[in-house]
Design a protein around this motif. Structure first.
Motif, PDB file in Angstrom:
ATOM      1  N   MET A 145       0.832  -1.207   0.000  1.00  0.00           N
ATOM      2  CA  MET A 145       0.000   0.000   0.000  1.00  0.00           C
ATOM      3  C   MET A 145       0.867   1.258   0.000  1.00  0.00           C
ATOM      4  SD  MET A 145      -2.890  -1.205   2.798  1.00  0.00           S
ATOM      5  CE  MET A 145      -3.179   0.463   3.305  1.00  0.00           C
ATOM      6  N   LEU A 146       2.017   1.183   0.647  1.00  0.00           N
ATOM      7  CA  LEU A 146       2.904   2.338   0.748  1.00  0.00           C
ATOM      8  C   LEU A 146       3.638   2.614  -0.563  1.00  0.00           C
ATOM      9  CD1 LEU A 146       4.047   4.510   2.589  1.00  0.00           C
ATOM     10  CD2 LEU A 146       5.748   2.859   3.389  1.00  0.00           C
ATOM     11  N   GLY A 147       3.829   1.612  -1.395  1.00  0.00           N
ATOM     12  CA  GLY A 147       4.570   1.764  -2.646  1.00  0.00           C
ATOM     13  C   GLY A 147       4.127   2.946  -3.496  1.00  0.00           C
ATOM     14  N   PRO A 148       2.828   3.056  -3.849  1.00  0.00           N
ATOM     15  CA  PRO A 148       2.376   4.188  -4.674  1.00  0.00           C
ATOM     16  C   PRO A 148       2.568   5.544  -3.994  1.00  0.00           C
ATOM     17  CG  PRO A 148       0.729   2.448  -4.648  1.00  0.00           C
ATOM     18  CD  PRO A 148       1.771   2.070  -3.643  1.00  0.00           C
ATOM     19  N   VAL A 149       2.459   5.590  -2.666  1.00  0.00           N
ATOM     20  CA  VAL A 149       2.684   6.835  -1.926  1.00  0.00           C
ATOM     21  C   VAL A 149       4.133   7.279  -2.111  1.00  0.00           C
ATOM     22  CG1 VAL A 149       2.759   7.868   0.393  1.00  0.00           C
ATOM     23  CG2 VAL A 149       0.870   6.342  -0.233  1.00  0.00           C
ATOM     24  N   LEU A 150       5.057   6.329  -1.981  1.00  0.00           N
ATOM     25  CA  LEU A 150       6.478   6.667  -2.128  1.00  0.00           C
ATOM     26  C   LEU A 150       6.823   7.024  -3.569  1.00  0.00           C
ATOM     27  CD1 LEU A 150       8.096   4.038   0.259  1.00  0.00           C
ATOM     28  CD2 LEU A 150       7.498   6.419   0.716  1.00  0.00           C
ATOM     29  N   ASP A 151       6.188   6.352  -4.525  1.00  0.00           N
ATOM     30  CA  ASP A 151       6.393   6.710  -5.941  1.00  0.00           C
ATOM     31  C   ASP A 151       5.978   8.159  -6.174  1.00  0.00           C
ATOM     32  OD1 ASP A 151       7.304   4.159  -6.550  1.00  0.00           O
ATOM     33  OD2 ASP A 151       5.364   3.469  -7.314  1.00  0.00           O
ATOM     34  N   ASP A 152       4.847   8.549  -5.592  1.00  0.00           N
ATOM     35  CA  ASP A 152       4.340   9.910  -5.736  1.00  0.00           C
ATOM     36  C   ASP A 152       5.303  10.912  -5.095  1.00  0.00           C
ATOM     37  OD1 ASP A 152       2.624  11.978  -6.413  1.00  0.00           O
ATOM     38  OD2 ASP A 152       1.317  11.676  -4.684  1.00  0.00           O
ATOM     39  N   ILE A 153       5.775  10.607  -3.891  1.00  0.00           N
ATOM     40  CA  ILE A 153       6.726  11.490  -3.203  1.00  0.00           C
ATOM     41  C   ILE A 153       8.011  11.609  -4.016  1.00  0.00           C
ATOM     42  CG2 ILE A 153       8.227  11.675  -1.172  1.00  0.00           C
ATOM     43  CD1 ILE A 153       5.838  10.506   0.452  1.00  0.00           C
ATOM     44  N   ALA A 154       8.485  10.501  -4.572  1.00  0.00           N
ATOM     45  CA  ALA A 154       9.723  10.509  -5.358  1.00  0.00           C
ATOM     46  C   ALA A 154       9.610  11.431  -6.563  1.00  0.00           C
ATOM     47  CB  ALA A 154      10.080   9.095  -5.799  1.00  0.00           C
ATOM     48  N   SER A 155       8.424  11.510  -7.157  1.00  0.00           N
ATOM     49  CA  SER A 155       8.274  12.355  -8.336  1.00  0.00           C
ATOM     50  C   SER A 155       7.927  13.804  -7.985  1.00  0.00           C
ATOM     51  CB  SER A 155       7.243  11.782  -9.300  1.00  0.00           C
ATOM     52  OG  SER A 155       5.973  11.730  -8.703  1.00  0.00           O
ATOM     53  N   THR A 156       7.155  14.021  -6.930  1.00  0.00           N
ATOM     54  CA  THR A 156       6.722  15.383  -6.618  1.00  0.00           C
ATOM     55  C   THR A 156       7.680  16.141  -5.705  1.00  0.00           C
ATOM     56  OG1 THR A 156       5.331  14.619  -4.790  1.00  0.00           O
ATOM     57  CG2 THR A 156       4.275  14.854  -6.948  1.00  0.00           C
ATOM     58  N   LEU A 175       7.234   4.166  11.409  1.00  0.00           N
ATOM     59  CA  LEU A 175       6.743   2.791  11.276  1.00  0.00           C
ATOM     60  C   LEU A 175       5.326   2.742  10.721  1.00  0.00           C
ATOM     61  CD1 LEU A 175       7.961   1.256  14.646  1.00  0.00           C
ATOM     62  CD2 LEU A 175       8.896   0.860  12.380  1.00  0.00           C
ATOM     63  N   GLY A 176       5.089   1.742   9.887  1.00  0.00           N
ATOM     64  CA  GLY A 176       3.750   1.470   9.401  1.00  0.00           C
ATOM     65  C   GLY A 176       3.328   2.329   8.222  1.00  0.00           C
ATOM     66  N   PHE A 177       2.183   1.969   7.664  1.00  0.00           N
ATOM     67  CA  PHE A 177       1.620   2.724   6.548  1.00  0.00           C
ATOM     68  C   PHE A 177       1.056   4.043   7.061  1.00  0.00           C
ATOM     69  CE2 PHE A 177      -2.015   4.197   4.139  1.00  0.00           C
ATOM     70  CZ  PHE A 177      -1.450   4.320   2.880  1.00  0.00           C
ATOM     71  N   LYS A 178       1.305   5.100   6.321  1.00  0.00           N
ATOM     72  CA  LYS A 178       0.745   6.422   6.618  1.00  0.00           C
ATOM     73  C   LYS A 178       0.361   7.069   5.298  1.00  0.00           C
ATOM     74  CE  LYS A 178       3.691   7.124  10.594  1.00  0.00           C
ATOM     75  NZ  LYS A 178       4.837   7.823  11.137  1.00  0.00           N
ATOM     76  N   PRO A 179      -0.577   7.998   5.329  1.00  0.00           N
ATOM     77  CA  PRO A 179      -0.909   8.716   4.100  1.00  0.00           C
ATOM     78  C   PRO A 179       0.235   9.655   3.694  1.00  0.00           C
ATOM     79  CG  PRO A 179      -2.343   9.427   5.912  1.00  0.00           C
ATOM     80  CD  PRO A 179      -1.451   8.350   6.441  1.00  0.00           C
ATOM     81  N   LYS A 180       0.209  10.043   2.443  1.00  0.00           N
ATOM     82  CA  LYS A 180       1.254  10.898   1.890  1.00  0.00           C
ATOM     83  C   LYS A 180       1.460  12.156   2.730  1.00  0.00           C
ATOM     84  CE  LYS A 180       2.520  13.652  -2.132  1.00  0.00           C
ATOM     85  NZ  LYS A 180       2.112  14.163  -3.422  1.00  0.00           N
TER      86      LYS A 180
END
Length: 106
Positions: free
Chosen positions: A34-45, A88-93
């Motif tokens: 679940m965290l993968g797409p959040v980190l992808d977004d952070i990496a690009s923005t 730790l854990g999943f968090k929103p962007k």
């Protein structure tokens, strides 16, 4: 772009003056996926503020032991090779953006 690190590339990746966000994860971990797409977004923005990296704890157990990873996902922020904070854990962007803002303001 998110960089996938190994024990051979880890030290060079975290030893930057720029903030580096390292996600310790595993493929079987639901919250990690679940965290993968959040980190992808952070990496690009937020590429100007932070480098985003991932370490697969199943493949890189030595790194997981070195940083006492006992629960995943675990994001550790580094600067100049030094760990600054763990999350730790999943968090929103928004939570990660706030942490990045706090750590880059220093």
């Amino acid at each position: 772009m998110v960089k996938h690190l190994t024990k051979e590339t880890f030290h060079e990746a975290i030893n930057q003056d720029k903030l580096v966000m390292v996600d310790f994860w595993a493929e079987w971990c639901g919250p990690c996926r679940m965290l993968g797409p959040v980190l992808d977004d952070i990496a690009s923005t937020l590429a100007d503020k932070v480098s985003v990296c991932k370490v697969n704890t199943d493949l890189e157990q030595e790194l997981a032991v070195r940083y006492n990873i006992s629960s995943i996902p675990c994001v550790i922020y580094f600067r100049n090779g030094e760990p600054l904070r763990a999350s730790l854990g999943f968090k929103p962007k928004e939570n990660f953006v706030k942490e990045i803002e706090e750590l880059t303001a220093k």
